[in-house]
Design a protein around this motif. Structure first.
Motif, PDB file in Angstrom:
ATOM      1  N   UNK A 180       0.844  -1.180   0.000  1.00 21.78           N
ATOM      2  CA  UNK A 180       0.000   0.000   0.000  1.00 21.78           C
ATOM      3  C   UNK A 180       0.882   1.234   0.000  1.00 21.78           C
ATOM      4  N   UNK A 181       0.678   2.097  -0.962  1.00 19.73           N
ATOM      5  CA  UNK A 181       1.474   3.317  -0.952  1.00 19.73           C
ATOM      6  C   UNK A 181       0.647   4.472  -0.379  1.00 19.73           C
ATOM      7  N   UNK A 182       1.256   5.617  -0.319  1.00 18.52           N
ATOM      8  CA  UNK A 182       0.634   6.781   0.308  1.00 18.52           C
ATOM      9  C   UNK A 182      -0.642   7.199  -0.414  1.00 18.52           C
ATOM     10  N   UNK A 183      -0.662   7.044  -1.731  1.00 17.72           N
ATOM     11  CA  UNK A 183      -1.858   7.411  -2.501  1.00 17.72           C
ATOM     12  C   UNK A 183      -3.058   6.563  -2.086  1.00 17.72           C
ATOM     13  N   UNK A 184      -2.851   5.268  -1.894  1.00 19.23           N
ATOM     14  CA  UNK A 184      -3.938   4.385  -1.472  1.00 19.23           C
ATOM     15  C   UNK A 184      -4.466   4.773  -0.096  1.00 19.23           C
ATOM     16  N   UNK A 185      -3.551   5.100   0.807  1.00 15.13           N
ATOM     17  CA  UNK A 185      -3.960   5.504   2.154  1.00 15.13           C
ATOM     18  C   UNK A 185      -4.737   6.817   2.109  1.00 15.13           C
ATOM     19  N   UNK A 186      -4.294   7.746   1.279  1.00 16.56           N
ATOM     20  CA  UNK A 186      -4.987   9.026   1.157  1.00 16.56           C
ATOM     21  C   UNK A 186      -6.398   8.828   0.603  1.00 16.56           C
ATOM     22  N   UNK A 187      -6.549   7.924  -0.351  1.00  9.21           N
ATOM     23  CA  UNK A 187      -7.872   7.636  -0.913  1.00  9.21           C
ATOM     24  C   UNK A 187      -8.791   7.075   0.169  1.00  9.21           C
ATOM     25  N   UNK A 188      -8.280   6.181   0.994  1.00  5.49           N
ATOM     26  CA  UNK A 188      -9.087   5.613   2.080  1.00  5.49           C
ATOM     27  C   UNK A 188      -9.519   6.700   3.054  1.00  5.49           C
ATOM     28  N   UNK A 189      -8.598   7.606   3.414  1.00  5.33           N
ATOM     29  CA  UNK A 189      -8.934   8.685   4.344  1.00  5.33           C
ATOM     30  C   UNK A 189      -9.977   9.622   3.745  1.00  5.33           C
ATOM     31  N   UNK A 190      -9.851   9.959   2.470  1.00  2.00           N
ATOM     32  CA  UNK A 190     -10.815  10.847   1.828  1.00  2.00           C
ATOM     33  C   UNK A 190     -12.190  10.192   1.767  1.00  2.00           C
ATOM     34  N   UNK A 191     -12.233   8.911   1.425  1.00  2.00           N
ATOM     35  CA  UNK A 191     -13.513   8.204   1.405  1.00  2.00           C
ATOM     36  C   UNK A 191     -14.156   8.173   2.791  1.00  2.00           C
ATOM     37  N   UNK A 192     -13.337   7.968   3.818  1.00  2.00           N
ATOM     38  CA  UNK A 192     -13.855   7.976   5.187  1.00  2.00           C
ATOM     39  C   UNK A 192     -14.437   9.345   5.531  1.00  2.00           C
ATOM     40  N   UNK A 193     -13.730  10.405   5.202  1.00  2.00           N
ATOM     41  CA  UNK A 193     -14.225  11.744   5.520  1.00  2.00           C
ATOM     42  C   UNK A 193     -15.503  12.079   4.747  1.00  2.00           C
ATOM     43  N   UNK A 194     -15.594  11.637   3.506  1.00  2.00           N
ATOM     44  CA  UNK A 194     -16.814  11.860   2.728  1.00  2.00           C
ATOM     45  C   UNK A 194     -17.999  11.134   3.380  1.00  2.00           C
ATOM     46  N   UNK A 195     -17.788   9.887   3.762  1.00  2.00           N
ATOM     47  CA  UNK A 195     -18.858   9.131   4.421  1.00  2.00           C
ATOM     48  C   UNK A 195     -19.238   9.791   5.746  1.00  2.00           C
ATOM     49  N   UNK A 196     -18.244  10.246   6.501  1.00  2.00           N
ATOM     50  CA  UNK A 196     -18.524  10.904   7.782  1.00  2.00           C
ATOM     51  C   UNK A 196     -19.331  12.181   7.579  1.00  2.00           C
ATOM     52  N   UNK A 197     -19.050  12.916   6.519  1.00  2.00           N
ATOM     53  CA  UNK A 197     -19.800  14.137   6.247  1.00  2.00           C
ATOM     54  C   UNK A 197     -21.211  13.822   5.756  1.00  2.00           C
ATOM     55  N   UNK A 198     -21.363  12.779   4.957  1.00  2.00           N
ATOM     56  CA  UNK A 198     -22.677  12.434   4.419  1.00  2.00           C
ATOM     57  C   UNK A 198     -23.638  12.002   5.526  1.00  2.00           C
ATOM     58  N   UNK A 199     -23.135  11.201   6.475  1.00  2.00           N
ATOM     59  CA  UNK A 199     -24.029  10.721   7.534  1.00  2.00           C
ATOM     60  C   UNK A 199     -23.997  11.619   8.771  1.00  2.00           C
ATOM     61  N   UNK A 200     -23.341  12.770   8.673  1.00  2.00           N
ATOM     62  CA  UNK A 200     -23.333  13.800   9.719  1.00  2.00           C
ATOM     63  C   UNK A 200     -22.913  13.249  11.079  1.00  2.00           C
ATOM     64  N   UNK A 201     -21.722  12.688  11.121  1.00  2.00           N
ATOM     65  CA  UNK A 201     -21.205  12.195  12.397  1.00  2.00           C
ATOM     66  C   UNK A 201     -20.808  13.369  13.287  1.00  2.00           C
ATOM     67  N   UNK A 202     -20.990  13.205  14.591  1.00  2.00           N
ATOM     68  CA  UNK A 202     -20.512  14.237  15.500  1.00  2.00           C
ATOM     69  C   UNK A 202     -19.005  14.080  15.709  1.00  2.00           C
TER      70      UNK A 202
END
Length: 62
Positions: free
Chosen positions: A1-23
């Motif tokens: 896993x390189x840095x690009x893959x990790x960054x993609x995972x983090x961005x996807x997590x943040x998008x999901x967190x914003x969509x479901x309005x996590x506190x």
């Protein structure tokens, strides 16, 4: 896993967190879980690839 893959995972997590309005607490807890998951996957990445190749018989098809 390189840095690009990790960054993609983090961005996807943040998008999901914003969509479901996590506190804030849920975002921090999820970030910790995602961080641990990335560490585990990164440490065992070669083993995971070998397991997938054996499981789905990827290289032996002709």
């Amino acid at each position: 896993m390189d840095t690009k893959d990790k960054a993609i995972i983090w961005v996807l997590y943040l998008i999901v967190a914003m969509i479901i309005h996590l506190n804030l607490y849920a975002v921090i807890t999820g970030a910790i879980i995602i961080g641990i998951a990335i560490k585990i996957i990164d440490a065992n990445f070669a083993n995971i690839i070998y397991w997938l190749q054996e499981r789905f018989d990827i290289n032996s098809r002709q």
